[in-house]
Scaffold this motif. Structure first.
Motif, PDB file in Angstrom:
ATOM      1  N   GLY A   1      44.240  32.927  32.907  1.00  0.00           N
ATOM      2  CA  GLY A   1      43.205  33.595  33.684  1.00  0.00           C
ATOM      3  C   GLY A   1      42.355  34.507  32.825  1.00  0.00           C
ATOM      4  O   GLY A   1      41.117  34.553  32.963  1.00  0.00           O
ATOM      5  N   ARG A   2      43.003  35.211  31.935  1.00  0.00           N
ATOM      6  CA  ARG A   2      42.292  36.108  31.027  1.00  0.00           C
ATOM      7  C   ARG A   2      41.350  35.319  30.120  1.00  0.00           C
ATOM      8  O   ARG A   2      40.226  35.756  29.837  1.00  0.00           O
ATOM      9  CB  ARG A   2      43.322  36.892  30.201  1.00  0.00           C
ATOM     10  N   SER A   3      41.793  34.160  29.672  1.00  0.00           N
ATOM     11  CA  SER A   3      40.962  33.319  28.806  1.00  0.00           C
ATOM     12  C   SER A   3      39.730  32.812  29.550  1.00  0.00           C
ATOM     13  O   SER A   3      38.642  32.701  28.964  1.00  0.00           O
ATOM     14  CB  SER A   3      41.773  32.129  28.282  1.00  0.00           C
TER      15      SER A   3
ATOM     16  N   GLU B   1      40.092  26.965  37.105  1.00  0.00           N
ATOM     17  CA  GLU B   1      39.950  26.802  35.662  1.00  0.00           C
ATOM     18  C   GLU B   1      41.171  27.341  34.925  1.00  0.00           C
ATOM     19  O   GLU B   1      41.578  26.788  33.890  1.00  0.00           O
ATOM     20  CB  GLU B   1      38.679  27.493  35.185  1.00  0.00           C
ATOM     21  N   ALA B   2      41.768  28.394  35.455  1.00  0.00           N
ATOM     22  CA  ALA B   2      42.964  28.957  34.824  1.00  0.00           C
ATOM     23  C   ALA B   2      44.134  27.980  34.895  1.00  0.00           C
ATOM     24  O   ALA B   2      44.869  27.788  33.917  1.00  0.00           O
ATOM     25  CB  ALA B   2      43.344  30.280  35.492  1.00  0.00           C
ATOM     26  N   LEU B   3      44.306  27.345  36.041  1.00  0.00           N
ATOM     27  CA  LEU B   3      45.397  26.383  36.191  1.00  0.00           C
ATOM     28  C   LEU B   3      45.157  25.135  35.348  1.00  0.00           C
ATOM     29  O   LEU B   3      46.100  24.541  34.817  1.00  0.00           O
ATOM     30  CB  LEU B   3      45.569  26.015  37.663  1.00  0.00           C
ATOM     31  N   GLU B   4      43.898  24.760  35.214  1.00  0.00           N
ATOM     32  CA  GLU B   4      43.564  23.626  34.343  1.00  0.00           C
ATOM     33  C   GLU B   4      43.865  23.965  32.887  1.00  0.00           C
ATOM     34  O   GLU B   4      44.427  23.155  32.141  1.00  0.00           O
ATOM     35  CB  GLU B   4      42.092  23.265  34.507  1.00  0.00           C
ATOM     36  N   LEU B   5      43.512  25.179  32.476  1.00  0.00           N
ATOM     37  CA  LEU B   5      43.781  25.617  31.112  1.00  0.00           C
ATOM     38  C   LEU B   5      45.281  25.749  30.866  1.00  0.00           C
ATOM     39  O   LEU B   5      45.784  25.390  29.798  1.00  0.00           O
ATOM     40  CB  LEU B   5      43.085  26.955  30.851  1.00  0.00           C
TER      41      LEU B   5
ATOM     42  N   ALA C   1      40.582  42.284  29.395  1.00  0.00           N
ATOM     43  CA  ALA C   1      41.603  43.332  29.501  1.00  0.00           C
ATOM     44  C   ALA C   1      41.555  44.018  30.862  1.00  0.00           C
ATOM     45  O   ALA C   1      42.606  44.304  31.458  1.00  0.00           O
ATOM     46  CB  ALA C   1      41.418  44.361  28.378  1.00  0.00           C
ATOM     47  N   ILE C   2      40.357  44.297  31.346  1.00  0.00           N
ATOM     48  CA  ILE C   2      40.207  44.927  32.663  1.00  0.00           C
ATOM     49  C   ILE C   2      40.681  43.976  33.754  1.00  0.00           C
ATOM     50  O   ILE C   2      41.398  44.363  34.689  1.00  0.00           O
ATOM     51  CB  ILE C   2      38.747  45.336  32.908  1.00  0.00           C
ATOM     52  N   PHE C   3      40.271  42.728  33.647  1.00  0.00           N
ATOM     53  CA  PHE C   3      40.699  41.713  34.607  1.00  0.00           C
ATOM     54  C   PHE C   3      42.220  41.640  34.673  1.00  0.00           C
ATOM     55  O   PHE C   3      42.813  41.659  35.762  1.00  0.00           O
ATOM     56  CB  PHE C   3      40.117  40.354  34.202  1.00  0.00           C
ATOM     57  N   ALA C   4      42.873  41.568  33.519  1.00  0.00           N
ATOM     58  CA  ALA C   4      44.337  41.450  33.482  1.00  0.00           C
ATOM     59  C   ALA C   4      45.008  42.671  34.094  1.00  0.00           C
ATOM     60  O   ALA C   4      45.979  42.548  34.853  1.00  0.00           O
ATOM     61  CB  ALA C   4      44.805  41.244  32.042  1.00  0.00           C
ATOM     62  N   ARG C   5      44.499  43.861  33.783  1.00  0.00           N
ATOM     63  CA  ARG C   5      45.106  45.076  34.338  1.00  0.00           C
ATOM     64  C   ARG C   5      44.979  45.101  35.862  1.00  0.00           C
ATOM     65  O   ARG C   5      45.945  45.420  36.570  1.00  0.00           O
ATOM     66  CB  ARG C   5      44.459  46.329  33.738  1.00  0.00           C
ATOM     67  N   LEU C   6      43.808  44.768  36.361  1.00  0.00           N
ATOM     68  CA  LEU C   6      43.599  44.770  37.807  1.00  0.00           C
ATOM     69  C   LEU C   6      44.460  43.716  38.500  1.00  0.00           C
ATOM     70  O   LEU C   6      45.014  43.956  39.577  1.00  0.00           O
ATOM     71  CB  LEU C   6      42.124  44.536  38.125  1.00  0.00           C
ATOM     72  N   VAL C   7      44.586  42.553  37.877  1.00  0.00           N
ATOM     73  CA  VAL C   7      45.431  41.499  38.442  1.00  0.00           C
ATOM     74  C   VAL C   7      46.889  41.950  38.476  1.00  0.00           C
ATOM     75  O   VAL C   7      47.598  41.750  39.465  1.00  0.00           O
ATOM     76  CB  VAL C   7      45.281  40.192  37.636  1.00  0.00           C
TER      77      VAL C   7
END
Length: 249
Positions: A44-46, A73-77, A130-136
């Motif tokens: 997801g971060r990618s 897209e995250a699940l595909e990656l 980084a912000i996305f990951a922290r919030l998730v």
């Protein structure tokens, strides 16, 4: 009789010591769960990283980047990296609950930031990986924090957000394991310890700077990057931090 009693006492003491000294080994299931949670978070971060130019394009008002697209897209990656797709129906009830909570957290965080992502006339939005990951991770804890927690942390001298500051266990692993030359690159560390007064399986997975990270975390050290933080002066391959996984038992 005295000799027998002494021998028996020694045996009891030895058994007690062995029980104390040898920690309960993590099950294959716990290891798989921890690795999967980390891998999905990384994917997801990618995706957010791959879409930075789109997110920060001030000329486009409709970015067409809703939460479901990011999840897809995250699940595909994830499938590309792991060599297999993630099939929820093949997971245990607990793992399915954790997976669904993590995916829902990703979707919700992106959807809640649509106004920012779609803001026209604004370049850098600050909606970085980084912000996305922290919030998730925070949203994931709100949903299933009594069962599991995820976190991205880093050594204390380079951690940027106080919420990401390593706790005592994480700091010890970072300093005594990951930051030593003897530690095998990429090898995770896991243990059974108490957290919040509860027995838990804890896992720390090291992460290293890639070339794309150095825009914000590279040279020259101390120069302020686009996010407003001073650069760490890191080089490609340096330890950047770790993903921390907690599974409560």
């Amino acid at each position: 009789m005295m000799r027998r009693k002494s021998f028996g006492a020694v045996m009891i003491a030895a058994i007690a010591f062995a029980s104390f000294a040898i920690p309960v080994l993590a099950s294959d299931q716990e290891l798989a769960t921890g690795e999967r949670l980390a891998a999905v978070l990384r994917a997801g971060r990618s995706v957010i990283s791959n879409h930075q130019s789109l997110i920060n394009d001030e000329s486009i008002a409709e970015k067409n980047l809703p939460g479901q697209r990011v999840v897809d897209e995250a699940l595909e990656l994830y499938a590309q990296r792991e060599g297999k797709s993630l099939e929820p129906e093949n997971l245990s009830d607990l793992d399915k609950q954790l997976f669904e909570a993590q995916i829902a957290a990703m979707r919700e965080i992106v959807d809640e930031n649509q106004d920012l992502i779609d803001a026209e006339g604004i370049g850098f939005k600050g909606f970085i990986p980084a912000i996305f990951a922290r919030l998730v991770n925070e949203r994931f804890a709100e949903k299933v924090g009594n069962l599991a927690q995820t976190k991205v942390t880093a050594p204390v001298d380079i951690v940027r957000n106080r919420k990401a500051t390593p706790d005592e266990w994480e700091r010890n692993v970072l300093e005594s394991k990951f930051q030593t030359s003897a530690w095998e690159r990429g090898k995770p560390y896991f243990d059974e310890v108490e957290k919040n007064g509860k027995p838990a399986f804890r896992m720390l997975i090291p992460e290293y700077y890639s070339a794309s990270c150095l825009t914000c975390h590279g040279q020259p050290k101390g120069e302020v990057d686009v996010t407003g933080y001073p650069k760490e002066g890191g080089a490609e391959g340096d330890l950047a931090g770790a993903i921390s996984i907690t599974l409560f038992r």
